[in-house]
Design a protein around this motif. Structure first.
Motif, PDB file in Angstrom:
ATOM      1  N   ALA A   1       0.900  -1.175  -0.014  1.00  0.00           N
ATOM      2  CA  ALA A   1       0.031  -0.061   0.225  1.00  0.00           C
ATOM      3  C   ALA A   1       1.016   1.258  -0.172  1.00  0.00           C
ATOM      4  O   ALA A   1       1.996   1.290   0.343  1.00  0.00           O
ATOM      5  N   PRO A   2       0.314   2.386  -0.597  1.00  0.00           N
ATOM      6  CA  PRO A   2       1.248   3.732  -0.607  1.00  0.00           C
ATOM      7  C   PRO A   2       1.713   4.242   0.953  1.00  0.00           C
ATOM      8  O   PRO A   2       0.709   3.638   1.792  1.00  0.00           O
ATOM      9  N   ALA A   3       2.521   5.078   0.863  1.00  0.00           N
ATOM     10  CA  ALA A   3       2.703   5.608   2.251  1.00  0.00           C
ATOM     11  C   ALA A   3       1.848   6.192   3.015  1.00  0.00           C
ATOM     12  O   ALA A   3       1.860   5.820   4.277  1.00  0.00           O
ATOM     13  N   PRO A   4       0.717   7.096   2.439  1.00  0.00           N
ATOM     14  CA  PRO A   4      -0.233   7.550   3.181  1.00  0.00           C
ATOM     15  C   PRO A   4      -0.916   6.569   4.186  1.00  0.00           C
ATOM     16  O   PRO A   4      -1.566   6.465   5.206  1.00  0.00           O
ATOM     17  N   ALA A   5      -1.334   5.449   3.434  1.00  0.00           N
ATOM     18  CA  ALA A   5      -2.095   4.350   3.980  1.00  0.00           C
ATOM     19  C   ALA A   5      -1.377   3.449   5.045  1.00  0.00           C
ATOM     20  O   ALA A   5      -1.915   3.248   6.096  1.00  0.00           O
ATOM     21  N   TYR A   6      -0.205   3.364   4.957  1.00  0.00           N
ATOM     22  CA  TYR A   6       0.738   2.630   5.857  1.00  0.00           C
ATOM     23  C   TYR A   6       0.760   3.687   7.140  1.00  0.00           C
ATOM     24  O   TYR A   6       0.640   3.092   8.291  1.00  0.00           O
ATOM     25  N   ASN A   7       0.954   5.040   6.922  1.00  0.00           N
ATOM     26  CA  ASN A   7       1.009   5.843   7.867  1.00  0.00           C
ATOM     27  C   ASN A   7      -0.125   5.868   8.873  1.00  0.00           C
ATOM     28  O   ASN A   7      -0.313   5.824  10.212  1.00  0.00           O
ATOM     29  N   ARG A   8      -1.445   5.720   8.157  1.00  0.00           N
ATOM     30  CA  ARG A   8      -2.850   5.617   8.868  1.00  0.00           C
ATOM     31  C   ARG A   8      -2.929   4.456   9.807  1.00  0.00           C
ATOM     32  O   ARG A   8      -3.428   4.593  10.746  1.00  0.00           O
ATOM     33  N   LEU A   9      -2.458   3.304   9.328  1.00  0.00           N
ATOM     34  CA  LEU A   9      -2.603   1.982   9.751  1.00  0.00           C
ATOM     35  C   LEU A   9      -1.536   2.071  10.966  1.00  0.00           C
ATOM     36  O   LEU A   9      -1.798   1.771  12.283  1.00  0.00           O
ATOM     37  N   ALA A  10      -0.318   2.588  10.741  1.00  0.00           N
ATOM     38  CA  ALA A  10       0.765   2.549  11.735  1.00  0.00           C
ATOM     39  C   ALA A  10       0.454   3.537  13.095  1.00  0.00           C
ATOM     40  O   ALA A  10       0.807   3.277  14.228  1.00  0.00           O
ATOM     41  N   SER A  11      -0.493   4.393  12.792  1.00  0.00           N
ATOM     42  CA  SER A  11      -0.705   5.268  13.776  1.00  0.00           C
ATOM     43  C   SER A  11      -2.102   4.833  14.800  1.00  0.00           C
ATOM     44  O   SER A  11      -2.247   5.363  15.681  1.00  0.00           O
ATOM     45  N   ALA A  12      -2.813   3.615  13.984  1.00  0.00           N
ATOM     46  CA  ALA A  12      -3.865   3.114  15.065  1.00  0.00           C
ATOM     47  C   ALA A  12      -3.312   2.240  16.470  1.00  0.00           C
ATOM     48  O   ALA A  12      -2.288   1.801  16.128  1.00  0.00           O
ATOM     49  N   PRO A  13      -3.839   2.759  17.526  1.00  0.00           N
ATOM     50  CA  PRO A  13      -3.453   2.018  18.781  1.00  0.00           C
ATOM     51  C   PRO A  13      -3.323   0.631  18.785  1.00  0.00           C
ATOM     52  O   PRO A  13      -4.139  -0.057  18.180  1.00  0.00           O
ATOM     53  N   GLU A  14      -2.522  -0.052  19.707  1.00  0.00           N
ATOM     54  CA  GLU A  14      -2.088  -1.279  19.856  1.00  0.00           C
ATOM     55  C   GLU A  14      -3.411  -1.894  20.654  1.00  0.00           C
ATOM     56  O   GLU A  14      -4.233  -1.097  21.202  1.00  0.00           O
ATOM     57  N   MET A  15      -3.807  -3.038  20.586  1.00  0.00           N
ATOM     58  CA  MET A  15      -4.760  -3.732  21.585  1.00  0.00           C
ATOM     59  C   MET A  15      -4.222  -3.883  23.026  1.00  0.00           C
ATOM     60  O   MET A  15      -2.889  -3.705  23.330  1.00  0.00           O
ATOM     61  N   PHE A  16      -4.718  -3.857  23.969  1.00  0.00           N
ATOM     62  CA  PHE A  16      -4.630  -3.717  25.373  1.00  0.00           C
ATOM     63  C   PHE A  16      -4.002  -5.107  25.957  1.00  0.00           C
ATOM     64  O   PHE A  16      -2.980  -5.411  26.276  1.00  0.00           O
ATOM     65  N   GLY A  17      -5.101  -5.777  25.693  1.00  0.00           N
ATOM     66  CA  GLY A  17      -5.105  -7.307  26.328  1.00  0.00           C
ATOM     67  C   GLY A  17      -5.814  -7.556  27.624  1.00  0.00           C
ATOM     68  O   GLY A  17      -6.295  -6.786  28.060  1.00  0.00           O
ATOM     69  N   ASP A  18      -5.385  -8.704  28.275  1.00  0.00           N
ATOM     70  CA  ASP A  18      -6.180  -8.887  29.666  1.00  0.00           C
ATOM     71  C   ASP A  18      -5.833  -9.963  30.216  1.00  0.00           C
ATOM     72  O   ASP A  18      -6.264 -10.213  31.380  1.00  0.00           O
ATOM     73  N   TYR A  19      -4.707 -10.772  30.000  1.00  0.00           N
ATOM     74  CA  TYR A  19      -4.813 -12.202  30.276  1.00  0.00           C
ATOM     75  C   TYR A  19      -3.619 -12.644  31.552  1.00  0.00           C
ATOM     76  O   TYR A  19      -2.897 -11.997  31.722  1.00  0.00           O
TER      77      TYR A  19
END
Length: 430
Positions: free
Chosen positions: A74-92
């Motif tokens: 994917a082009p750089a703008p799409a990668y930057n948008r996905l890269a800025s999404a937060p990580e999952m917290f978890g629970d275990y």
């Protein structure tokens, strides 16, 4: 003089005559008219010059460079948008198993106590879960995670002589600290992550026995590969390896002579295959999802021997249950301004985490210097659903600070491994 020089002289002469003819002067000087041969020579030289290719332009600092082709899907703008999404917290969190023990037969009237307690696996850190503080995209980052599990372990004892036969129950929290780093390679299509957990000291003292869980966790390695990415979605797959570097659990029998210890070894290496999906677009929502298995490759030894040292007997081999994790999280951008030099974004996150056992529990029963015991998972097969609610604040795009609370959705004992959890996580990209 050669023919080439004659041609050049003729061309220069023709050019000079033309300039003199059109140049304004106070006194016009009539130019000599070229002969037919000189005119033909001049035309040939002019045609030869016009046919030459233009000289290549020399590169300079001001010359824009053509961006190199990227190997990403994917082009750089799409990668930057996905890269800025937060990580999952978890629970275990899950204990290693439950031990029930009887009074020591060799101690006679000196021991009238029996009871049960849950054992922390890998020094209380338990095995790694890939979906915790993670997302379905390779990244370059430093990782810190803190988790406080309220009422995660329990010890119950009944002492007929010293306690009047009344059961006494103690519940213990677990504090876990995880440090890690993730680094990409292969043009960003791969990453390798290293996690090292530690935990606060866990121990208990009963009327006749004492337990110590240690503070060192299992070192984990996680290999992640980007399978597919477009403008709004990324899919990864990989393998985690949970190595048995964590502390063993030691139960000391204070009424045996000499003082005896039962050691629950942390021997098994665990394989953690996983698949992850990340969805994010120009809208305010994003989605994280992971599916993972936890597969034990070996059993854990249970050994008995004198506390002061000496011969050790292996009482059995306990095989942990294989597990399946299904994690789904979604979030909403409350604020987002990546052009800001300071506070750049704030996101609210909601997650559901499902854990199930894939087989029945193993069981080891034995006698350790006169004290009979049984070790097994008291819940046998289980299905646990936890909910995580959290916030992530991001500064200068590179640093994220995250706080969350985890609540078990089930009310029965076999539907929950702790009463609640508080998480604090910090990620720093590089």
């Amino acid at each position: 003089m050669s023919g080439r020089h004659n041609k050049l002289i003729a061309a220069l002469y023709a050019l000079t005559c033309a300039v003199v003819t059109i140049a304004p002067t106070s006194a016009q000087v009539p130019a000599r008219e070229l002969t037919e041969e000189e005119k033909i020579e001049a035309q040939l030289v002019s045609a030869s010059i016009a046919a030459q290719p233009p000289a290549a332009r020399m590169p300079s600092l001001s010359t824009p460079r053509t961006p190199a082709a990227t190997s990403r899907a994917a082009p750089a703008p799409a990668y930057n948008r996905l890269a800025s999404a937060p990580e999952m917290f978890g629970d275990y969190f899950q204990s290693g198993g439950n031990v029930t023990y009887s009074p020591n037969e060799l101690a006679g009237s000196a021991d009238g106590a029996f009871g049960s307690f849950s054992i922390p696996s890998a020094g209380g850190s338990r095995h790694v879960k890939v979906g915790e503080n993670n997302k379905a995209l390779p990244a370059d980052r430093f990782i810190f995670s803190y988790s406080h599990f309220h009422n995660a372990l329990q010890y119950t004892e009944t002492d007929f002589f010293g306690g009047g036969g009344t059961p006494v129950t103690q519940q213990f929290p677990i504090d876990r600290y995880t440090f890690g780093v993730e680094k990409t390679f292969g043009n960003g299509m791969w990453s390798v992550e290293v996690r090292m957990p530690f935990q606060g000291d866990f121990n208990f003292q009963g009327a006749t026995v004492a337990g110590d869980g240690g503070q060192i966790g299992n070192l984990a390695l996680i290999l992640k590969h980007l399978l597919y990415m477009d403008d709004e979605m990324a899919i990864v797959a990989g393998m985690g390896i949970d190595t048995p570097t964590g502390s063993n659990f030691v139960l000391t029998d204070n009424v045996s002579f000499p003082t005896n210890q039962i050691t629950f070894q942390n021997d098994a290496l665990h394989l953690l295959p996983f698949l992850g999906v990340l969805l994010s677009n120009d809208g305010p929502y994003f989605i994280n999802a992971f599916v993972q298995c936890d597969l034990a490759t070996a059993g854990n030894r249970i050994q008995s021997g004198p506390a002061a040292g000496g011969p050790v007997d292996t009482l059995g081999l306990y095989n942990e249950q294989n597990l399946l994790f299904v994690d789904l999280g979604t979030g909403y951008w409350l604020y987002r301004d990546e052009m800001n030099d300071g506070f750049t974004s704030l996101a609210a996150i909601l997650e559901l985490h499902y854990t199930t056992s894939l087989q029945d529990t193993d069981e080891v029963a034995g006698d350790a210097a006169g004290r009979a015991f049984t070790y097994r998972n008291g819940f046998n097969r289980f299905d646990v659903l936890n909910m995580t609610v959290g916030l992530q604040a991001q500064y200068n795009i590179l640093t994220s600070i995250r706080v969350a609370c985890v609540v078990p959705m089930g009310a029965a004992d076999d539907d929950r491994f702790f009463d609640s959890e508080v998480q604090v996580q910090i990620n720093r990209r590089f």
